[in-house]
Write a protein that holds these residues in place. Structure first.
Motif, PDB file in Angstrom:
ATOM      1  N   GLU A  61       0.852  -1.186   0.000  1.00 44.88           N
ATOM      2  CA  GLU A  61       0.000   0.000   0.000  1.00 44.88           C
ATOM      3  C   GLU A  61       0.888   1.236   0.000  1.00 44.88           C
ATOM      4  O   GLU A  61       1.910   1.263   0.679  1.00 44.88           O
ATOM      5  CB  GLU A  61      -0.895   0.008   1.234  1.00 44.88           C
ATOM      6  N   PHE A  62       0.507   2.238  -0.799  1.00 44.53           N
ATOM      7  CA  PHE A  62       1.252   3.487  -0.800  1.00 44.53           C
ATOM      8  C   PHE A  62       0.288   4.635  -0.601  1.00 44.53           C
ATOM      9  O   PHE A  62      -0.928   4.519  -0.789  1.00 44.53           O
ATOM     10  CB  PHE A  62       2.066   3.670  -2.084  1.00 44.53           C
ATOM     11  N   ARG A  63       0.842   5.762  -0.200  1.00 41.37           N
ATOM     12  CA  ARG A  63       0.060   6.971   0.026  1.00 41.37           C
ATOM     13  C   ARG A  63       0.942   8.155  -0.334  1.00 41.37           C
ATOM     14  O   ARG A  63       2.120   8.194   0.016  1.00 41.37           O
ATOM     15  CB  ARG A  63      -0.338   7.032   1.496  1.00 41.37           C
ATOM     16  N   SER A  79      -4.607  13.905  -0.052  1.00 41.90           N
ATOM     17  CA  SER A  79      -3.804  12.687  -0.210  1.00 41.90           C
ATOM     18  C   SER A  79      -4.443  11.757  -1.233  1.00 41.90           C
ATOM     19  O   SER A  79      -5.611  11.894  -1.565  1.00 41.90           O
ATOM     20  CB  SER A  79      -3.661  11.958   1.125  1.00 41.90           C
ATOM     21  N   VAL A  80      -3.614  10.813  -1.712  1.00 39.66           N
ATOM     22  CA  VAL A  80      -4.056   9.781  -2.649  1.00 39.66           C
ATOM     23  C   VAL A  80      -3.539   8.446  -2.109  1.00 39.66           C
ATOM     24  O   VAL A  80      -2.374   8.348  -1.721  1.00 39.66           O
ATOM     25  CB  VAL A  80      -3.495  10.025  -4.067  1.00 39.66           C
ATOM     26  N   ASN A  81      -4.403   7.436  -2.071  1.00 40.39           N
ATOM     27  CA  ASN A  81      -4.015   6.096  -1.616  1.00 40.39           C
ATOM     28  C   ASN A  81      -4.043   5.134  -2.789  1.00 40.39           C
ATOM     29  O   ASN A  81      -4.843   5.305  -3.713  1.00 40.39           O
ATOM     30  CB  ASN A  81      -4.981   5.574  -0.551  1.00 40.39           C
ATOM     31  N   GLY A  82      -3.209   4.105  -2.739  1.00 38.69           N
ATOM     32  CA  GLY A  82      -3.212   3.108  -3.796  1.00 38.69           C
ATOM     33  C   GLY A  82      -2.417   1.872  -3.414  1.00 38.69           C
ATOM     34  O   GLY A  82      -1.962   1.732  -2.287  1.00 38.69           O
ATOM     35  N   VAL A  83      -2.262   1.004  -4.399  1.00 38.23           N
ATOM     36  CA  VAL A  83      -1.539  -0.257  -4.221  1.00 38.23           C
ATOM     37  C   VAL A  83      -0.515  -0.373  -5.339  1.00 38.23           C
ATOM     38  O   VAL A  83      -0.802  -0.044  -6.490  1.00 38.23           O
ATOM     39  CB  VAL A  83      -2.511  -1.459  -4.257  1.00 38.23           C
ATOM     40  N   LEU A  84       0.686  -0.844  -5.001  1.00 37.53           N
ATOM     41  CA  LEU A  84       1.736  -1.082  -5.988  1.00 37.53           C
ATOM     42  C   LEU A  84       2.096  -2.562  -5.985  1.00 37.53           C
ATOM     43  O   LEU A  84       2.200  -3.169  -4.922  1.00 37.53           O
ATOM     44  CB  LEU A  84       3.002  -0.288  -5.651  1.00 37.53           C
ATOM     45  N   GLN A 115       3.987   4.645 -10.485  1.00 35.74           N
ATOM     46  CA  GLN A 115       2.592   5.048 -10.376  1.00 35.74           C
ATOM     47  C   GLN A 115       2.459   6.504 -10.769  1.00 35.74           C
ATOM     48  O   GLN A 115       3.144   7.362 -10.204  1.00 35.74           O
ATOM     49  CB  GLN A 115       2.096   4.855  -8.939  1.00 35.74           C
ATOM     50  N   ALA A 116       1.602   6.786 -11.734  1.00 38.28           N
ATOM     51  CA  ALA A 116       1.316   8.165 -12.142  1.00 38.28           C
ATOM     52  C   ALA A 116      -0.005   8.598 -11.511  1.00 38.28           C
ATOM     53  O   ALA A 116      -0.939   7.803 -11.406  1.00 38.28           O
ATOM     54  CB  ALA A 116       1.234   8.260 -13.657  1.00 38.28           C
ATOM     55  N   ILE A 126       5.868  10.782   0.344  1.00 34.32           N
ATOM     56  CA  ILE A 126       5.629   9.443  -0.196  1.00 34.32           C
ATOM     57  C   ILE A 126       5.710   8.452   0.966  1.00 34.32           C
ATOM     58  O   ILE A 126       6.736   8.375   1.645  1.00 34.32           O
ATOM     59  CB  ILE A 126       6.687   9.049  -1.262  1.00 34.32           C
ATOM     60  N   GLU A 127       4.631   7.698   1.181  1.00 31.51           N
ATOM     61  CA  GLU A 127       4.594   6.679   2.232  1.00 31.51           C
ATOM     62  C   GLU A 127       4.316   5.319   1.600  1.00 31.51           C
ATOM     63  O   GLU A 127       3.497   5.214   0.689  1.00 31.51           O
ATOM     64  CB  GLU A 127       3.478   6.974   3.237  1.00 31.51           C
ATOM     65  N   VAL A 128       4.996   4.284   2.091  1.00 30.11           N
ATOM     66  CA  VAL A 128       4.736   2.907   1.671  1.00 30.11           C
ATOM     67  C   VAL A 128       4.576   2.077   2.931  1.00 30.11           C
ATOM     68  O   VAL A 128       5.417   2.149   3.839  1.00 30.11           O
ATOM     69  CB  VAL A 128       5.865   2.346   0.785  1.00 30.11           C
ATOM     70  N   GLU A 129       3.494   1.341   3.001  1.00 31.09           N
ATOM     71  CA  GLU A 129       3.182   0.508   4.167  1.00 31.09           C
ATOM     72  C   GLU A 129       3.242   1.335   5.449  1.00 31.09           C
ATOM     73  O   GLU A 129       3.730   0.874   6.477  1.00 31.09           O
ATOM     74  CB  GLU A 129       4.117  -0.693   4.247  1.00 31.09           C
ATOM     75  N   GLY A 130       2.741   2.592   5.377  1.00 29.21           N
ATOM     76  CA  GLY A 130       2.674   3.457   6.544  1.00 29.21           C
ATOM     77  C   GLY A 130       3.983   4.117   6.936  1.00 29.21           C
ATOM     78  O   GLY A 130       4.037   4.874   7.897  1.00 29.21           O
ATOM     79  N   GLU A 131       5.055   3.870   6.203  1.00 26.49           N
ATOM     80  CA  GLU A 131       6.362   4.433   6.520  1.00 26.49           C
ATOM     81  C   GLU A 131       6.704   5.538   5.524  1.00 26.49           C
ATOM     82  O   GLU A 131       6.612   5.339   4.319  1.00 26.49           O
ATOM     83  CB  GLU A 131       7.424   3.335   6.435  1.00 26.49           C
TER      84      GLU A 131
END
Length: 169
Positions: A91-93, A106-111, A124-125, A143-148
């Motif tokens: 998960e990214f944000r 904010s925008v949330n998504g999955v990579l 991701q665009a 840029i956050e990935v897995e809450g980090e």
């Protein structure tokens, strides 16, 4: 007597050999490592042949000059490439924060970073339409990935200079 001594030594050795194996099973799992390989902002972004981000129209953006505040920023796009030696689905944000560190949007998504356990990366665009900026200042795109939090990029918004009249009397 020698037989019982050897028996005790073998039991002791097998006991000590088992202990390290048991300890490693109880250790916490290895924390996943993520890295932002590339991040850019442009009027329009695209992907190169290697699947990485590139500006396809115009130059990259870092600052905006607007007539006044609050301001509605016209359409622009961001493109972010994230990699991990562990691969997997994450998960990214992406968060835009004001100068005080408060979230504006904010925008949330999955990579999908490749198969689990394999090194992989993904880009991701994101289209940013009508971003509302309440006042001038240095904002950040986080840029956050897995809450980090992995990275923080500055965005500067300022008032455009007024044009002076060239009329002489």
């Amino acid at each position: 007597m020698l037989k019982s001594f050897l028996g005790r030594v073998l039991v002791f050795m097998s006991f000590t050999m088992v202990l390290p194996a048991q300890a490693s099973e109880e250790e916490a799992p290895v924390k996943a490592v993520f890295k932002v390989d590339k991040h850019l902002l442009a009027a329009q972004v695209d992907f190169g042949k290697d699947g990485r981000c590139k500006a396809s129209r115009g130059r990259t953006l870092k600052a905006w000059r607007v007539p006044g505040f609050p301001a509605t920023i016209p359409h622009f796009e961001s493109c972010t490439t994230v990699s991990s030696p562990q691969g997997g689905t994450v998960e990214f944000r992406i968060v835009v924060k004001n100068p005080a560190g408060e979230e504006v949007t904010s925008v949330n998504g999955v990579l999908e970073l490749g198969e689990e356990g394999s090194k992989g990366s993904a880009s991701q665009a994101i289209n940013w339409d009508d971003l509302e900026i309440p006042k001038a200042g240095k904002y950040h795109m986080v840029i956050e990935v897995e809450g980090e939090e992995l990275a923080r990029y500055p965005l500067r918004f300022s008032r455009s200079r007024k044009k002076r009249s060239s009329k002489r009397k």
